[in-house]
Design a protein around this motif. Structure first.
Motif, PDB file in Angstrom:
ATOM      1  N   LEU A   1       0.834  -1.202   0.000  1.00  0.00           N
ATOM      2  CA  LEU A   1       0.000   0.000   0.000  1.00  0.00           C
ATOM      3  C   LEU A   1       0.865   1.246   0.000  1.00  0.00           C
ATOM      4  O   LEU A   1       1.988   1.235   0.502  1.00  0.00           O
ATOM      5  N   THR A   2       0.320   2.298  -0.545  1.00  0.00           N
ATOM      6  CA  THR A   2       0.976   3.596  -0.434  1.00  0.00           C
ATOM      7  C   THR A   2       0.772   4.110   0.986  1.00  0.00           C
ATOM      8  O   THR A   2      -0.138   3.660   1.696  1.00  0.00           O
ATOM      9  N   PRO A   3       1.592   5.073   1.439  1.00  0.00           N
ATOM     10  CA  PRO A   3       1.375   5.639   2.778  1.00  0.00           C
ATOM     11  C   PRO A   3      -0.036   6.195   2.954  1.00  0.00           C
ATOM     12  O   PRO A   3      -0.637   6.032   4.020  1.00  0.00           O
ATOM     13  N   SER A   4      -0.566   6.829   1.927  1.00  0.00           N
ATOM     14  CA  SER A   4      -1.918   7.369   2.005  1.00  0.00           C
ATOM     15  C   SER A   4      -2.948   6.261   2.175  1.00  0.00           C
ATOM     16  O   SER A   4      -3.869   6.365   2.990  1.00  0.00           O
ATOM     17  N   GLN A   5      -2.797   5.168   1.428  1.00  0.00           N
ATOM     18  CA  GLN A   5      -3.715   4.045   1.545  1.00  0.00           C
ATOM     19  C   GLN A   5      -3.628   3.401   2.926  1.00  0.00           C
ATOM     20  O   GLN A   5      -4.643   3.001   3.502  1.00  0.00           O
ATOM     21  N   GLU A   6      -2.409   3.299   3.459  1.00  0.00           N
ATOM     22  CA  GLU A   6      -2.239   2.721   4.796  1.00  0.00           C
ATOM     23  C   GLU A   6      -2.977   3.555   5.848  1.00  0.00           C
ATOM     24  O   GLU A   6      -3.633   3.018   6.740  1.00  0.00           O
ATOM     25  N   GLU A   7      -2.851   4.877   5.733  1.00  0.00           N
ATOM     26  CA  GLU A   7      -3.513   5.744   6.707  1.00  0.00           C
ATOM     27  C   GLU A   7      -5.030   5.679   6.574  1.00  0.00           C
ATOM     28  O   GLU A   7      -5.752   5.694   7.569  1.00  0.00           O
ATOM     29  N   CYS A   8      -5.495   5.623   5.347  1.00  0.00           N
ATOM     30  CA  CYS A   8      -6.940   5.529   5.138  1.00  0.00           C
ATOM     31  C   CYS A   8      -7.490   4.211   5.649  1.00  0.00           C
ATOM     32  O   CYS A   8      -8.587   4.167   6.234  1.00  0.00           O
ATOM     33  N   LEU A   9      -6.772   3.127   5.425  1.00  0.00           N
ATOM     34  CA  LEU A   9      -7.188   1.830   5.933  1.00  0.00           C
ATOM     35  C   LEU A   9      -7.220   1.844   7.453  1.00  0.00           C
ATOM     36  O   LEU A   9      -8.178   1.345   8.069  1.00  0.00           O
ATOM     37  N   LEU A  10      -6.214   2.419   8.075  1.00  0.00           N
ATOM     38  CA  LEU A  10      -6.166   2.479   9.532  1.00  0.00           C
ATOM     39  C   LEU A  10      -7.354   3.274  10.077  1.00  0.00           C
ATOM     40  O   LEU A  10      -7.976   2.887  11.072  1.00  0.00           O
TER      41      LEU A  10
ATOM     42  N   GLN B   1     -15.773  -8.355   5.425  1.00  0.00           N
ATOM     43  CA  GLN B   1     -15.143  -9.626   5.108  1.00  0.00           C
ATOM     44  C   GLN B   1     -14.669  -9.667   3.658  1.00  0.00           C
ATOM     45  O   GLN B   1     -13.546 -10.097   3.373  1.00  0.00           O
ATOM     46  N   MET B   2     -15.515  -9.246   2.743  1.00  0.00           N
ATOM     47  CA  MET B   2     -15.179  -9.295   1.322  1.00  0.00           C
ATOM     48  C   MET B   2     -13.942  -8.467   0.999  1.00  0.00           C
ATOM     49  O   MET B   2     -13.073  -8.888   0.213  1.00  0.00           O
ATOM     50  N   LEU B   3     -13.826  -7.305   1.630  1.00  0.00           N
ATOM     51  CA  LEU B   3     -12.708  -6.398   1.365  1.00  0.00           C
ATOM     52  C   LEU B   3     -11.512  -6.674   2.262  1.00  0.00           C
ATOM     53  O   LEU B   3     -10.487  -5.993   2.149  1.00  0.00           O
ATOM     54  N   ASP B   4     -11.634  -7.659   3.148  1.00  0.00           N
ATOM     55  CA  ASP B   4     -10.534  -8.058   4.036  1.00  0.00           C
ATOM     56  C   ASP B   4     -10.024  -6.875   4.852  1.00  0.00           C
ATOM     57  O   ASP B   4      -8.815  -6.672   5.004  1.00  0.00           O
TER      58      ASP B   4
ATOM     59  N   GLY C   1      -9.970  -6.235  -2.244  1.00  0.00           N
ATOM     60  CA  GLY C   1      -9.633  -5.353  -1.134  1.00  0.00           C
ATOM     61  C   GLY C   1      -8.600  -4.320  -1.522  1.00  0.00           C
ATOM     62  O   GLY C   1      -8.709  -3.144  -1.159  1.00  0.00           O
ATOM     63  N   ALA C   2      -7.577  -4.742  -2.263  1.00  0.00           N
ATOM     64  CA  ALA C   2      -6.547  -3.812  -2.704  1.00  0.00           C
ATOM     65  C   ALA C   2      -7.126  -2.761  -3.646  1.00  0.00           C
ATOM     66  O   ALA C   2      -6.764  -1.579  -3.579  1.00  0.00           O
ATOM     67  N   THR C   3      -8.033  -3.176  -4.511  1.00  0.00           N
ATOM     68  CA  THR C   3      -8.670  -2.238  -5.435  1.00  0.00           C
ATOM     69  C   THR C   3      -9.514  -1.222  -4.680  1.00  0.00           C
ATOM     70  O   THR C   3      -9.480  -0.022  -4.985  1.00  0.00           O
TER      71      THR C   3
ATOM     72  N   ASP D   1     -12.137  -0.486 -16.374  1.00  0.00           N
ATOM     73  CA  ASP D   1     -12.485   0.907 -16.639  1.00  0.00           C
ATOM     74  C   ASP D   1     -13.113   1.604 -15.436  1.00  0.00           C
ATOM     75  O   ASP D   1     -13.594   2.734 -15.544  1.00  0.00           O
ATOM     76  N   ILE D   2     -13.082   0.974 -14.262  1.00  0.00           N
ATOM     77  CA  ILE D   2     -13.650   1.574 -13.054  1.00  0.00           C
ATOM     78  C   ILE D   2     -12.562   2.373 -12.340  1.00  0.00           C
ATOM     79  O   ILE D   2     -11.584   1.810 -11.854  1.00  0.00           O
ATOM     80  N   THR D   3     -12.718   3.679 -12.304  1.00  0.00           N
ATOM     81  CA  THR D   3     -11.736   4.530 -11.633  1.00  0.00           C
ATOM     82  C   THR D   3     -12.285   5.153 -10.357  1.00  0.00           C
ATOM     83  O   THR D   3     -11.542   5.715  -9.561  1.00  0.00           O
ATOM     84  N   ARG D   4     -13.578   5.063 -10.138  1.00  0.00           N
ATOM     85  CA  ARG D   4     -14.233   5.549  -8.925  1.00  0.00           C
ATOM     86  C   ARG D   4     -15.514   4.749  -8.734  1.00  0.00           C
ATOM     87  O   ARG D   4     -16.018   4.125  -9.676  1.00  0.00           O
TER      88      ARG D   4
END
Length: 266
Positions: free
Chosen positions: A61-70, A179-182, A193-195, A251-254
């Protein structure tokens, strides 16, 4: 339902006249007992069981993704506590937006069954989703009031006599998405989950928005399958499969690009 399993409650269709980080970017009845344990941590919910295909290496994960996940995990970790004034007020607010024309007589009341809770005390139904499941319902009610009311009052489609209980189904959807997104892992261990974390890094409300999409998609599947309350787990499995497929489209960006987003009405 307690944590040892047991029965769930299905609600007879109401008449049409019834009525842990900080770098994320923010954006604006009658009842009948069934026999399946389908809600709550530790229960054998078919829709939320981990599959062997989910056992994949973790994704960086990027630092931003890690913080958002937390930050999202911090929300997930908060249980609903009926002794906390903030939680009490959130529950009262949910009633107000769901039934603005009807005054709530108390946090423990037979009225709550009208919303699809299993009994007169909705706090007992939050074990599977925690406080975030109440936040999800509130987000849905405030941001997509038309869709929220349509599902609450079962206003669309040719429906079964015995319908899924709206509020308890909402808690179950929160649990399924976690659960689905772990989301309880340090890093996602599946591609879905990563997506999702890419969307979360751009929109702090991504989980709440995905919840709304999923609820509407689930109801759409319910109608397409001509389901009744004993089919709930089959409907949830079909919903999860479709949602996973849509999230992994190139093609899903959001989240607003998901085909199922079009099902929502404000």
């Amino acid at each position: 339902m307690d944590d040892r399993g047991g029965s769930f409650v299905a609600v007879r269709r109401m008449s049409q006249g019834l009525e842990r980080g900080n770098t994320c970017h923010t954006t604006s009845a009658e009842v009948v007992a069934g026999s399946a344990a389908w809600l709550g941590r530790g229960l054998s919910c078919v829709c939320a069981q981990r599959r062997e295909s989910d056992a994949r290496p973790s994704f960086d994960l990027t630092p931003s993704q890690e913080e958002c996940l937390l930050r999202l995990q911090n929300r997930i970790d908060i249980p609903y506590d009926s002794s906390i004034p903030e939680h009490q007020e959130a529950l009262k607010t949910l009633w107000k937006v769901a039934f603005p024309e009807e005054e709530l007589r108390g946090l423990i009341s037979e009225q709550w069954k009208e919303m699809g809770w299993q009994g007169k005390d909705p706090s007992t139904d939050f074990r599977g989703g925690g406080f975030i499941s109440l936040e999800n319902l509130l987000y849905f009610a405030k941001n997509f009031p038309r869709s929220f009311q349509d599902l609450l009052r079962k206003q669309e489609g040719d429906r079964a006599i015995w319908e899924y209980p709206f509020a308890v189904a909402g808690v179950n959807i929160t649990f399924m998405l976690i659960q689905m997104l772990d989301l309880e892992a340090l890093k996602p261990r599946n591609l879905v989950g990563a997506t999702f974390l890419k969307f979360l890094a751009e929109n702090e409300s991504a989980f709440d928005l995905l919840y709304c999409i999923t609820f509407k998609l689930m109801d759409n599947q319910w109608l397409a399958m001509r389901a009744s309350y004993m089919d709930f787990n089959a409907v949830m499995k079909a919903t999860r499969r479709q949602l996973e497929g849509e999230l992994l489209q190139e093609d899903i960006t959001r989240l607003e690009d998901l085909p199922s987003y079009s099902l929502l009405s404000r």
